[in-house]
Design an enzyme around this catalytic site. Structure first.
Site, PDB file in Angstrom:
ATOM      1  N   SER A 141       0.805  -1.168   0.120  1.00 31.62           N
ATOM      2  CA  SER A 141       0.031  -0.129  -0.090  1.00 31.62           C
ATOM      3  C   SER A 141       1.050   1.325  -0.081  1.00 31.62           C
ATOM      4  O   SER A 141       0.480   2.380  -0.430  1.00 31.62           O
ATOM      5  CB  SER A 141      -0.778  -0.013   1.123  1.00 31.62           C
ATOM      6  OG  SER A 141      -0.062  -0.277   2.461  1.00 31.62           O
ATOM      7  N   LYS A 201       3.884 -11.739   3.038  1.00 34.30           N
ATOM      8  CA  LYS A 201       2.340 -11.786   2.653  1.00 34.30           C
ATOM      9  C   LYS A 201       2.384 -11.869   1.266  1.00 34.30           C
ATOM     10  O   LYS A 201       3.156 -11.103   0.401  1.00 34.30           O
ATOM     11  CB  LYS A 201       1.789 -10.729   3.256  1.00 34.30           C
ATOM     12  CG  LYS A 201       0.268 -10.719   2.813  1.00 34.30           C
ATOM     13  CD  LYS A 201      -0.734  -9.721   3.428  1.00 34.30           C
ATOM     14  CE  LYS A 201      -0.432  -8.395   2.887  1.00 34.30           C
ATOM     15  NZ  LYS A 201      -0.837  -8.166   1.445  1.00 34.30           N
ATOM     16  N   GLU A 218      -9.808  -9.283   2.580  1.00 36.51           N
ATOM     17  CA  GLU A 218     -10.070  -7.671   2.172  1.00 36.51           C
ATOM     18  C   GLU A 218     -11.252  -7.553   1.597  1.00 36.51           C
ATOM     19  O   GLU A 218     -11.494  -8.311   0.506  1.00 36.51           O
ATOM     20  CB  GLU A 218      -9.031  -7.282   1.454  1.00 36.51           C
ATOM     21  CG  GLU A 218      -9.092  -5.642   1.287  1.00 36.51           C
ATOM     22  CD  GLU A 218      -7.604  -5.086   0.811  1.00 36.51           C
ATOM     23  OE1 GLU A 218      -6.627  -5.672   1.093  1.00 36.51           O
ATOM     24  OE2 GLU A 218      -7.656  -4.036   0.344  1.00 36.51           O
TER      25      GLU A 218
HETATM   26  O1  KIV Z   1      -0.421  -3.474   1.221  1.00 36.66           O
HETATM   27  C1  KIV Z   1      -1.208  -3.377   2.409  1.00 36.66           C
HETATM   28  O2  KIV Z   1      -1.015  -2.485   3.199  1.00 36.66           O
HETATM   29  C2  KIV Z   1      -2.084  -4.522   2.640  1.00 36.66           C
HETATM   30  C3  KIV Z   1      -3.066  -4.279   3.581  1.00 36.66           C
HETATM   31  C4  KIV Z   1      -4.161  -3.202   3.313  1.00 36.66           C
HETATM   32  C5  KIV Z   1      -3.827  -5.664   4.192  1.00 36.66           C
HETATM   33  O3  KIV Z   1      -2.033  -5.541   1.819  1.00 36.66           O
END
Ligand code: KIV
Length: 262
Positions: free
Chosen positions: A43, A110, A179
């Site tokens: 993000s 992630k 999400e």
């Molecule tokens: O990139 C990010 O901050 C995320 C969150 C919104 C879960 O993937």
């Protein structure tokens, strides 16, 4: 000190609280607030780099910000986000790039997606890299969705998402971010999984919650999804402070005696 085995225990009990951070200053503030899990999210492409989406974020960007955060925290668990095209093309790419994030200081990585990335999750898990999955409105697929839209609203989509989540769990994922999906679907997935679910726009029944730091602090107001709750209004505070500074310099009020050397 939060560890991966501890994170896996956040199942239908105490809530797992996660927030994003991208630099040392905010990582330390997050930690001081008692939040033990930090996501260095891609993000940052939107909130730090000012892009319309996360697609142009590079591995170098993620390594840089992961190093800043991991180097600043004392106890928090740091999850590094795998950016677009760092894991999609091949299992080898995925493994190598996940390893680079761990070398930068992340304790887990992630990645977005279900069945298509299960072999990547398996490979990472086998070499000791903990993986957090990400399902629902996965921002790296924004063009496929035709915008940031709630996912899993119809029965087939919901069933496919649950299957994906179970496949990620079987492959070794330690948790899964959900999400922008209906709260009832998140509730059912949370009940059927043995790994913690971390919701963002997925209602109150998940095992944990995550928010983008600048959304939570009311700093980023260009696009505010329904699921964001600003707990502060730092953009307004910043604007006020900057305008006062400008005014006081113009009026000769700053610097005054107390800010001057004699
Ligand atoms: O990139 C990010 O901050 C995320 C969150 C919104 C879960 O993937």
């Amino acid at each position: 000190m939060m560890t991966i085995p501890e994170l896996r225990q956040y199942k239908r009990g105490k809530k797992l609280i996660v927030v994003t951070a991208y630099d040392a200053l905010f990582a330390r503030i997050v930690e001081q607030a008692g939040i033990e899990t930090i996501l260095v999210g891609d993000s940052l492409g939107v909130v730090v780099q000012g892009k319309a989406n996360t697609l142009s974020v590079s591995m170098d960007d993620m390594l840089y910000h992961t190093k800043l955060v991991a180097g600043a925290v004392k106890k928090a668990l740091v999850i590094g986000d795998m950016p677009f095209m760092s894991y999609q093309a091949s299992r080898e790419d995925a493994l190598r790039n996940a390893g680079r994030l761990v070398q930068a200081g992340a304790q887990a990585v992630k990645l977005e997606g279900g069945a298509a990335v299960v072999d990547r999750v398996e490979a990472m898990t086998q070499v000791g890299i903990p993986v957090v999955g990400h399902l629902g409105m996965t921002p790296q697929s924004v063009h496929q969705y035709g915008g940031y839209k709630v996912q899993g609203k119809d029965k087939n989509q919901a069933k496919a998402m649950l299957d994906d989540a179970k496949a990620l769990e079987t492959a070794g994922a330690v948790a899964v971010v959900l999400e922008a999906i209906p709260a009832e679907l998140a509730k059912s997935m949370t009940a059927q999984l043995t790994i913690p679910t971390i919701g963002i726009g997925a209602g109150p029944y998940c095992d944990g919650q995550v928010l983008v730091l600048y959304d939570l602090l009311g700093m980023f107001d260009e696009f505010v999804p329904k699921f964001v709750k600003p707990y502060a209004h730092l953009k307004a505070d910043a604007l006020q402070a900057l305008r006062r500074y400008k005014e006081e310099v113009e009026q000769g009020k700053f610097p005054s005696d107390s800010e001057s050397y004699r």
